[in-house]
Design an enzyme around this catalytic site. Sequence first.
Site, PDB file in Angstrom:
ATOM      1  CB  THR A  56      22.541 -37.208  -2.005  1.00 52.49           C
ATOM      2  OG1 THR A  56      22.128 -36.115  -2.827  1.00 52.49           O
ATOM      3  CG2 THR A  56      21.334 -37.734  -1.264  1.00 52.49           C
ATOM      4  NE  ARG A  57      25.298 -29.633  -1.196  1.00 48.68           N
ATOM      5  CZ  ARG A  57      25.733 -29.257  -2.415  1.00 48.68           C
ATOM      6  NH1 ARG A  57      26.650 -29.954  -3.064  1.00 48.68           N
ATOM      7  NH2 ARG A  57      25.263 -28.183  -2.988  1.00 48.68           N
ATOM      8  CG  HIS A  92      16.658 -35.008 -10.247  1.00 49.16           C
ATOM      9  ND1 HIS A  92      15.363 -34.610 -10.007  1.00 49.16           N
ATOM     10  CD2 HIS A  92      17.455 -34.039  -9.720  1.00 49.16           C
ATOM     11  CE1 HIS A  92      15.378 -33.444  -9.367  1.00 49.16           C
ATOM     12  NE2 HIS A  92      16.627 -33.088  -9.181  1.00 49.16           N
ATOM     13  CG  HIS A 106      21.118 -38.346  -8.366  1.00 51.26           C
ATOM     14  ND1 HIS A 106      20.261 -37.375  -8.809  1.00 51.26           N
ATOM     15  CD2 HIS A 106      22.335 -37.780  -8.289  1.00 51.26           C
ATOM     16  CE1 HIS A 106      20.927 -36.252  -8.978  1.00 51.26           C
ATOM     17  NE2 HIS A 106      22.198 -36.471  -8.684  1.00 51.26           N
ATOM     18  NE  ARG A 137      32.338 -33.513 -13.800  1.00 50.70           N
ATOM     19  CZ  ARG A 137      32.445 -32.213 -13.587  1.00 50.70           C
ATOM     20  NH1 ARG A 137      31.775 -31.646 -12.608  1.00 50.70           N
ATOM     21  NH2 ARG A 137      33.247 -31.495 -14.347  1.00 50.70           N
ATOM     22  CG  HIS A 185      31.843 -37.225  -2.739  1.00 48.65           C
ATOM     23  ND1 HIS A 185      30.827 -38.143  -2.888  1.00 48.65           N
ATOM     24  CD2 HIS A 185      31.986 -37.031  -1.412  1.00 48.65           C
ATOM     25  CE1 HIS A 185      30.383 -38.498  -1.687  1.00 48.65           C
ATOM     26  NE2 HIS A 185      31.078 -37.832  -0.779  1.00 48.65           N
ATOM     27  CG  MET A 232      25.858 -41.464 -13.695  1.00 52.32           C
ATOM     28  SD  MET A 232      26.434 -42.922 -14.569  1.00 52.32           S
ATOM     29  CE  MET A 232      24.887 -43.781 -14.787  1.00 52.32           C
TER      30      MET A 232
HETATM   31  P1  ADP Z   1      27.568 -33.867  -2.588  1.00 48.99           P
HETATM   32  O1  ADP Z   1      28.616 -34.511  -3.403  1.00 48.99           O
HETATM   33  O2  ADP Z   1      27.943 -32.473  -2.192  1.00 48.99           O
HETATM   34  O3  ADP Z   1      27.005 -34.675  -1.500  1.00 48.99           O
HETATM   35  P2  ADP Z   1      25.310 -34.380  -4.415  1.00 48.99           P
HETATM   36  O4  ADP Z   1      24.159 -34.665  -3.558  1.00 48.99           O
HETATM   37  O5  ADP Z   1      25.075 -33.554  -5.640  1.00 48.99           O
HETATM   38  O6  ADP Z   1      26.380 -33.557  -3.595  1.00 48.99           O
HETATM   39  O7  ADP Z   1      26.012 -35.712  -4.869  1.00 48.99           O
HETATM   40  C1  ADP Z   1      25.966 -36.890  -4.141  1.00 48.99           C
HETATM   41  C2  ADP Z   1      26.871 -37.936  -4.805  1.00 48.99           C
HETATM   42  O8  ADP Z   1      26.370 -38.247  -6.089  1.00 48.99           O
HETATM   43  C3  ADP Z   1      28.298 -37.473  -5.008  1.00 48.99           C
HETATM   44  O9  ADP Z   1      29.162 -38.560  -4.872  1.00 48.99           O
HETATM   45  C4  ADP Z   1      28.268 -36.956  -6.419  1.00 48.99           C
HETATM   46  O10 ADP Z   1      29.535 -36.949  -6.989  1.00 48.99           O
HETATM   47  C5  ADP Z   1      27.329 -37.953  -7.068  1.00 48.99           C
HETATM   48  N1  ADP Z   1      26.630 -37.419  -8.241  1.00 48.99           N
HETATM   49  C6  ADP Z   1      25.762 -36.390  -8.298  1.00 48.99           C
HETATM   50  N2  ADP Z   1      25.288 -36.194  -9.536  1.00 48.99           N
HETATM   51  C7  ADP Z   1      25.870 -37.125 -10.309  1.00 48.99           C
HETATM   52  C8  ADP Z   1      25.806 -37.461 -11.695  1.00 48.99           C
HETATM   53  N3  ADP Z   1      25.006 -36.819 -12.561  1.00 48.99           N
HETATM   54  N4  ADP Z   1      26.572 -38.462 -12.107  1.00 48.99           N
HETATM   55  C9  ADP Z   1      27.353 -39.140 -11.246  1.00 48.99           C
HETATM   56  N5  ADP Z   1      27.457 -38.880  -9.947  1.00 48.99           N
HETATM   57  C10 ADP Z   1      26.736 -37.896  -9.471  1.00 48.99           C
END
Ligand code: ADP
Length: 575
Positions: A197-198, A202, A205, A291, A293, A332
């Site tokens: 994650t970046r 919440h 997650h 989603r 990613h 999600m």
């Molecule tokens: P990144 O994908 O750029 O690292 P994020 O930190 O937002 O950015 O996401 C981390 C991971 O969690 C990714 O695989 C992303 O697709 C997934 N993710 C983030 N938000 C959700 C969500 N609401 N439902 C499902 N997967 C999520």
Amino acid sequence: MPSSVPPHGGKLTELIVDADGAAELRALSRDFPSWDLTPRQLCDLELLLSGGFSPLEGFLCRADYEGVCQDMRLASGALWPIPVVLDVPEETAKALDRGTTLALRDFEGVMLAVLHVEEVWQPDRAAECEHVYGSTNGEHPGVAYVTQSTNPWYVGGRLEGLQLPHHYDFVELRLAPAQLRERFVALGWRQVVAFQTRNPMHRAHQELTFRAARELQANLLIHPVVGMTKPGDVDHYTRVRCYQAIATHYPRNTVMLSLLPLAMRMGGPREAILHAIIRKNHGCTHLIVGRDHAGPGSDSTGKPFYGPYEAQELLRKHEEELGLRMVPFRMMVYLAERDAYVGEDEVPDGAAAKTLSGTQLRQRLADGRDIPAWFSFPEVVEELRRTYPPKSRQGFTVFFTGLPSSGKSTLANVLMVKLLEMGGRPVTLLDGDLVRKHLSSELGFSKEHRDINIRRIGFVASEITKNRGIALCAPIAPYESVRKEVRDMIAPRGGFVLIHVATPLAVCEKRDRKGLFAKARAGIIKEFTGISDPYEEPTDADMAIDTTDLAPEECVQEIVLHLEKEGYIGLGSGV
Ligand code: ADP
Ligand code: ADP
């Protein structure tokens, strides 16, 4: 018992030499040419030296680079999706040859590694972007980095490391691959699912990671990127405090938090493969991919750079070969009627599913509005509020620009008194004349000197704004380009309001408060704005005020109302 997952390529390529080797390299280094690593290169070097990038043993040479760009393969045939290269400017490149030993230093000059140079070449960077990111659009942060922030020559070769880059923050949370592997063995964790994650985490997650771990009967590694992420992301200090808070919402002894010093490229599908390789090297058996990613979102026309599940599709093709399993998740969303999170494809017809985007969350924080309990945990929200107070408690700058005698100082002084009357934040007045006396006493009135003066004011104002104070600037600032520079410097750190004091020249000249127009007309003062020097009217002013027929109090009242409308002053910032 060794960890059950072999690193990519079979062995962890840790590149730090032993103490004797390091002493020898240090002794020889007097005669080595040096290169000071950029922040991105520093991140890449750390993962190269620690084995996070196994099987790479250095920065890529040309055949590897081209294979990676075109087919995602190193010359050895191993899967590798994104080039890891050392870029340097032409004058540095010209001084290097096959066989040169190049000392790689951090920004303080400490030698971290040496590169045994094998190849120096000039890459086709547009082709690299097309292959790796599937785009040459500079709105893609990965493309922007390659085309705007990368030097034109690449240097490939084998690395010998003396030490890992030093970090002073969250030291106990920065576990290198071998350390994590050891931990997993010591804890008896045979199945470890990694969460990349970046962003702050919440409830969505927490739910999806918890679900993934429970279904696989695995343990969870929260493995956030703290190297470089997408420009504008929440800083990693705040995020790590959020992760520490959320880690308490899992069953004891099933979750671990470790920080990854990766420089993300926002490369979507290809980056998902890189993330999988890195997690495999860290001893994980699974990686959660949701989603979009590692996606950079959409371009300015609203077209997404990647499809929402393209990363999952590409990783699926390679997971067998990698030997690390993907845990795919749909987006999600919250279903109020069940008080639960479900995949977007599981929402019953007619049911209203809820989500909050990052932008919506930022807006709520800026407005000081409620963050719903279904969305996040109170401790996480509290951390975010500490970093992102509502606008009425952030710093801001009001920047007046206009002709001499147009009324800038007068308005700035009245506004200062009004703001002091309201209280709550310190106010600093950077008046044109005052600044020229104290900050810029050696400068004249050429365009170059005027621009330097404005940049200095901008720098001071941006520091004040960052520290949540109020800066009022009242220079003439006749040039558009440097005013824009100042806006760009300040706006990301709080508020920036540009006010054009648009009093006509004739009125200013008639006022001639300091007798300067008369001197300028007589040729005694040269380069006088409005008479013998240009004034470029702003095209991006937030307000324009002609003071000809208004009292200063009336003008300032308009400014106060504007600041109120924008949320910079409001409840909590006054009586
Ligand atoms: P990144 O994908 O750029 O690292 P994020 O930190 O937002 O950015 O996401 C981390 C991971 O969690 C990714 O695989 C992303 O697709 C997934 N993710 C983030 N938000 C959700 C969500 N609401 N439902 C499902 N997967 C999520
Ligand atoms: P600048 O800082 O733009 O050179 P000053 O504020 O020093 O200008 O001078 C502006 C002059 O105009 C002052 O003498 C001020 O009293 C007069 N003035 C008259 N009406 C106004 C107004 N509405 N706002 C500001 N100044 C005004």
